[in-house]
Design a protein around this motif. Sequence first.
Motif, short mmCIF file in Angstrom:
data_model
loop_
_atom_site.label_atom_id
_atom_site.label_comp_id
_atom_site.label_asym_id
_atom_site.label_seq_id
_atom_site.Cartn_x
_atom_site.Cartn_y
_atom_site.Cartn_z
N UNK A 180 0.83 -1.22 0.00
CA UNK A 180 0.00 0.00 0.00
C UNK A 180 0.86 1.26 0.00
N UNK A 181 2.18 1.10 0.04
CA UNK A 181 3.04 2.28 0.20
C UNK A 181 2.94 3.20 -1.02
N UNK A 182 2.68 4.48 -0.80
CA UNK A 182 2.65 5.40 -1.93
C UNK A 182 4.07 5.63 -2.48
N UNK A 183 4.14 6.10 -3.71
CA UNK A 183 5.44 6.30 -4.37
C UNK A 183 6.40 7.16 -3.54
N UNK A 184 5.85 8.15 -2.84
CA UNK A 184 6.74 9.05 -2.10
C UNK A 184 7.45 8.34 -0.95
N UNK A 185 6.97 7.15 -0.54
CA UNK A 185 7.62 6.39 0.55
C UNK A 185 8.84 5.62 0.05
N UNK A 186 8.93 5.45 -1.28
CA UNK A 186 9.95 4.55 -1.82
C UNK A 186 11.38 4.91 -1.36
N UNK A 187 11.80 6.18 -1.45
CA UNK A 187 13.18 6.49 -1.02
C UNK A 187 13.43 6.13 0.44
N UNK A 188 12.44 6.36 1.31
CA UNK A 188 12.63 6.06 2.74
C UNK A 188 12.74 4.54 2.96
N UNK A 189 11.91 3.79 2.25
CA UNK A 189 11.95 2.33 2.39
C UNK A 189 13.31 1.81 1.90
N UNK A 190 13.79 2.34 0.79
CA UNK A 190 15.06 1.85 0.22
C UNK A 190 16.24 2.13 1.15
N UNK A 191 16.12 3.15 1.97
CA UNK A 191 17.22 3.45 2.89
C UNK A 191 17.42 2.36 3.93
N UNK A 192 16.39 1.55 4.13
CA UNK A 192 16.52 0.44 5.09
C UNK A 192 17.21 -0.76 4.46
N UNK A 193 17.42 -0.70 3.14
CA UNK A 193 17.85 -1.89 2.40
C UNK A 193 19.17 -1.64 1.68
N UNK A 194 20.08 -2.61 1.77
CA UNK A 194 21.28 -2.59 0.93
C UNK A 194 21.12 -3.66 -0.14
N UNK A 195 21.31 -3.29 -1.42
CA UNK A 195 21.15 -4.29 -2.49
C UNK A 195 22.48 -4.58 -3.15
N UNK A 196 22.70 -5.87 -3.41
CA UNK A 196 23.94 -6.31 -4.05
C UNK A 196 23.57 -7.15 -5.26
N UNK A 197 24.19 -6.85 -6.40
CA UNK A 197 23.86 -7.53 -7.64
C UNK A 197 25.05 -8.36 -8.12
N UNK A 198 24.75 -9.33 -8.99
CA UNK A 198 25.82 -10.17 -9.52
C UNK A 198 26.88 -9.34 -10.24
N UNK A 199 26.42 -8.42 -11.07
CA UNK A 199 27.40 -7.63 -11.85
C UNK A 199 27.75 -6.33 -11.13
N UNK A 200 27.46 -6.26 -9.87
CA UNK A 200 27.75 -5.18 -8.92
C UNK A 200 27.43 -3.76 -9.37
N UNK A 201 27.20 -3.54 -10.65
CA UNK A 201 26.72 -2.24 -11.15
C UNK A 201 27.53 -1.07 -10.61
N UNK A 202 28.85 -1.18 -10.65
CA UNK A 202 29.69 -0.05 -10.22
C UNK A 202 29.79 0.97 -11.34
#
Length: 224
Positions: A68-90
């Motif tokens: 139910x999170x509105x779009x404006x919540x997305x940046x705050x939610x992402x701050x709780x999360x660290x994401x790591x990818x196979x190709x690391x996207x540096x």
Amino acid sequence: MIRFDNVSKRYPGGKDALHAVNLHMPAGSMAFLTGHSGAGKSTLLKLIALLERTTRGQLFLDGENLSRAPKRRIPMVRRKIGMIFQNHRLLFDRTVFDNVALPLVIAGHRHQEIGRRVRAALDKVGLLGHERAFPITLSGGEQQRVGIARAVVNKPKLLLADEPTGNLDPDLSRDIMHLFEQFNQVGVTVLIASHDLDLISRMPYERLHLEHGQLLNSGEVAMA
Ligand SMILES: Nc1ncnc2c1ncn2[C@@H]1O[C@H](COP(=O)(O)OP(=O)(O)OP(=O)(O)O)[C@@H](O)[C@H]1O
């Protein structure tokens, strides 16, 4: 920390990439996500990071209903999360320091604070002293460590990794998994999608197994 209640995800024009998934990972737990190519592993991680939205069901992160999170919540939610990818996207035209600093710059931290936190994150992954290097001059394992430093620099409560050892040899893969264990030991919740069954089978964490978008086990993760 993470709860899926009957979550389904259908991409436009497709069939369900995830179907009625129930899952519970308490804060501080660690688990692996396995399954064949196309089983829905990346989709499950993307729903948690709000890179994709659920089609049906409820998804909770840290008690918040993300479905139910509105779009404006997305940046705050992402701050709780660290994401790591196979190709690391540096970013290859930026130094190691600048790559790791990026989430802090985006979050608007002060210069001094950024320097302190970037060095602390690089220290944790064993790359202190490489701040001025460009990623291209580092080995694959070192580049993945820069990706991990960038993911943890914001001190997230949750680490999500999508095939983090996909391009690495067995020794380096073990080192990377050991790093994740170290973050878990200080309270970070860790969920790792991986094909590396050999490595996973030697580690004492639960396996959440997806087949054609359905979770085959109970989805109830206990603390290790
Ligand atoms: N953006 C998209 N648009 C349409 N279909 C998609 C999209 N992303 C994934 N899919 C489909 O959803 C299903 C699950 O894909 P997903 O990438 O989550 O699987 P996966 O288990 O991570 O696979 P792999 O191990 O190959 O990365 C697949 O059938 C895939 O083709």
